[in-house]
Write a protein that holds these residues in place. Structure first.
Motif: not given
Length: 57
Positions: A31-32, A35-36, A38-39
């Motif tokens: 998940d992390y 997230e990274e 997509s950021r």
């Protein structure tokens, strides 16, 4: 043409040290990582908008 054996050994060691594989960075969990990634895309979009704004001036 005389080639020193030391140069051949050095070149061989250097080539053996090359690693063409791509490694994902270490992250706590999947998940992390998502997230990274997509950021990163969001930051790229912001940078593109800033560049376009500067070009329009």
């Amino acid at each position: 043409m005389k080639i020193n054996a030391g140069w051949i050994v050095l070149a061989t060691v250097m080539l053996a040290g090359c690693d063409s594989r791509t490694h994902d960075p270490w992250v706590q969990n999947d998940d992390y990582l998502k997230e990274e990634r997509s950021r990163s895309a969001q930051l790229d979009e912001q940078l593109d908008r800033r560049i376009q704004g500067q070009a329009e001036r």
